[in-house]
Design an enzyme around this catalytic site. Structure first.
Site, PDB file in Angstrom:
ATOM      1  CE1 TYR A 144      -3.578   2.656   0.641  1.00  0.00           C
ATOM      2  CE2 TYR A 144      -2.290   3.298   2.566  1.00  0.00           C
ATOM      3  CZ  TYR A 144      -3.325   3.549   1.675  1.00  0.00           C
ATOM      4  OH  TYR A 144      -4.092   4.675   1.824  1.00  0.00           O
ATOM      5  CG  ASP A 239       5.749   3.826   0.704  1.00  0.00           C
ATOM      6  OD1 ASP A 239       6.078   4.565   1.658  1.00  0.00           O
ATOM      7  OD2 ASP A 239       4.573   3.649   0.348  1.00  0.00           O
ATOM      8  CE  LYS A 267       1.067   4.834   8.452  1.00  0.00           C
ATOM      9  NZ  LYS A 267       1.142   4.207   7.147  1.00  0.00           N
TER      10      LYS A 267
HETATM   11  C1  PLP Z   1       0.496   4.781   5.784  1.00  0.00           C
HETATM   12  C2  PLP Z   1       1.220   4.566   4.516  1.00  0.00           C
HETATM   13  C3  PLP Z   1       1.100   5.435   3.425  1.00  0.00           C
HETATM   14  C4  PLP Z   1       0.119   6.579   3.415  1.00  0.00           C
HETATM   15  O1  PLP Z   1       0.411   7.529   4.375  1.00  0.00           O
HETATM   16  P1  PLP Z   1      -0.757   8.564   4.813  1.00  0.00           P
HETATM   17  O2  PLP Z   1      -0.085   9.456   5.795  1.00  0.00           O
HETATM   18  O3  PLP Z   1      -1.845   7.712   5.390  1.00  0.00           O
HETATM   19  O4  PLP Z   1      -1.182   9.272   3.592  1.00  0.00           O
HETATM   20  C5  PLP Z   1       1.887   5.217   2.323  1.00  0.00           C
HETATM   21  N1  PLP Z   1       2.755   4.191   2.269  1.00  0.00           N
HETATM   22  C6  PLP Z   1       2.903   3.339   3.300  1.00  0.00           C
HETATM   23  C7  PLP Z   1       3.897   2.238   3.200  1.00  0.00           C
HETATM   24  C8  PLP Z   1       2.140   3.485   4.453  1.00  0.00           C
HETATM   25  O5  PLP Z   1       2.270   2.615   5.453  1.00  0.00           O
END
Ligand code: PLP
Length: 427
Positions: A144, A239, A267
């Site tokens: 994701y 990511d 995060k």
């Molecule tokens: C949480 C997450 C996102 C999205 O971040 P948001 O702050 O919710 O937009 C993108 N990539 C990864 C791997 C994530 O865990």
């Protein structure tokens, strides 16, 4: 357990928000029942609107690596806030957070702060396209990357086909620029590079895929990606919105010692405030406006309050043994739970301070197809029993749990007991 107030609040919220929430997984749809409305948190514990107390392993979906309402973070934020909350002009705090990160992380040389993980990923993709002057991107099923249009694409039926959009509202022409393949599948990646020679701008992966269960990849697969990207002049994007500052201060890049071309963060970097970031070497970052011609901007980017929270939180993460202690606690929890699992009904996978409960007999789960969707009915029962015993997890069996530095061994022992009670209900 009394949850009357949460239920009332949810009824009201349904009048205001689609599904009563501002982010879908909060709605409890996959575990059933009403979401709990949270009133406050301190350390590893949260309290709902009815006053029920829980040991929290959701930790706001990962950002709160120090737990809730950490005194150091709160005091720092309080001081900054009193000087004004946003200027739309540079502040010294941006330099400070950047220095804290760049001086302790050799995998990136320049950074740009944004306001969410999604924004970080969206910008990183644009940067990769601008740098390589190519359009296609390759992603993996089971990873994701936020709600970026071109990444809301799931795999099609063939090994290497264009996928289907996983959301309405994403034009087919966007989907056609995204190649989706299975995790941990070298031949699928090789085939994609053959089929789309010189067209792939970037390969994007969660190096520790933790948004669809915990689909741990071997270092060998990540190394393979590094090599095939280099060979094809394609950029490798890690990511690390979830794994950054979680697996180690340098995230999964540091853990595996693999150099990606671009890294995205989110995060933990914001200490509980909305912050994201992306970074790369100086040459790649020079493409970003105003230095280069890849446009990216933000009214609240580098917001002083959020920067302050990030500085306070990341400074704690840099203390000696911070990550070793977190991992030790997580191992203690996971081993404790696995011990009271005599029928081998489920397995806890973990890496660093991330854990995931899978109802499976498989030794390893490293791609999305290995997850048995039917097993989620077990999770539902487990979930509600854990709530009754005062343990809060993210409300979906596809979500991972997080251990924070605020969790005590007493919390962990109580959690193991809660699992024991839940297990009795499952068999
Ligand atoms: C949480 C997450 C996102 C999205 O971040 P948001 O702050 O919710 O937009 C993108 N990539 C990864 C791997 C994530 O865990």
């Amino acid at each position: 357990m009394e949850t009357k107030k949460s239920a009332e609040l949810f009824e009201r919220a349904k009048n205001y928000f689609p599904g009563g929430v501002n982010s879908p997984v909060r709605a409890f749809r996959s575990v059933g029942g009403n979401p709990l409305f949270i009133e406050k948190g301190k350390g590893s514990h949260i309290w709902d609107a009815d006053g029920n107390e829980y040991i929290d392993y959701c930790c706001s979906w990962g950002p709160l690596i120090l737990g809730h309402a950490h005194d150091g973070v709160l005091n720092a934020v309080d001081k900054t806030m009193r000087k004004g909350t946003s200027f739309g002009a540079p502040t010294q705090l941006e330099n400070e957070l950047a220095e804290l990160i760049l001086l302790n992380n050799s995998f990136i040389k320049k950074i740009r702060f944004v306001s969410s993980g999604t924004e970080a990923v969206m910008s990183a993709i644009r940067l990769a396209r601008g740098f390589t002057k190519r359009n296609k991107i390759l992603k993996f099923e089971g990873c994701y990357h936020g709600h970026v249009d071109s990444l809301l694409v799931k795999a099609g039926s063939g090994l290497v086909t264009f996928g289907n959009s996983s959301s309405a509202g994403v034009p087919e022409s966007f989907v056609n620029e995204t190649i989706t393949v299975q995790l941990n599948n070298k031949s699928a990646v090789e085939e994609a590079f053959l089929k789309f020679k010189d067209e792939i701008a970037c390969v994007i992966i969660e190096p520790v895929p933790a948004n669809n269960g915990l689909l741990l990849q071997g270092k060998e697969f990540l190394t393979f990606l590094r090599e095939i990207c280099t060979k094809n002049k394609t950029l490798l994007i890690f990511d690390e919105v979830i794994s950054g500052f979680r697996m180690s201060f340098c995230g999964a890049a540091g853990l595996y010692n693999i150099q990606p071309d671009i890294i995205t963060y989110g995060k933990i970097i914001g200490g509980g405030f909305p912050v994201g970031a992306y970074g790369a070497n100086k040459e790649i970052m020079a493409c970003i406006s105003p230095e280069g011609n890849v446009y990216q901007a933000g009214t609240l980017s580098g917001n002083p309050v959020a920067m302050t929270a990030g500085i306070a939180q990341l400074s704690e993460c840099l203390k000696e043994n911070f990550y070793a202690d977190l991992e030790k606690k997580t191992k203690y929890l996971v081993e404790g739970i696995n011990k009271i699992n005599p029928f081998k009904l489920f397995k806890l996978f973990h890496l660093g301070s991330i854990f995931w409960i899978a109802f499976t007999e498989k030794e390893k789960i490293s791609n999305a197809d290995d997850i048995d969707a039917n097993s989620m009915s077990y999770f539902k029962t487990l979930y509600h029993s854990l709530l009754e015993s005062g343990v809060y997890l993210g409300p979906s069996g596809y979500e991972v749990g997080f251990v924070s530095s605020a969790h005590t061994y007493d919390d962990l022992d109580k959690t193991v007991l809660a699992f024991k009670t839940a297990l009795n209900k499952l068999v």
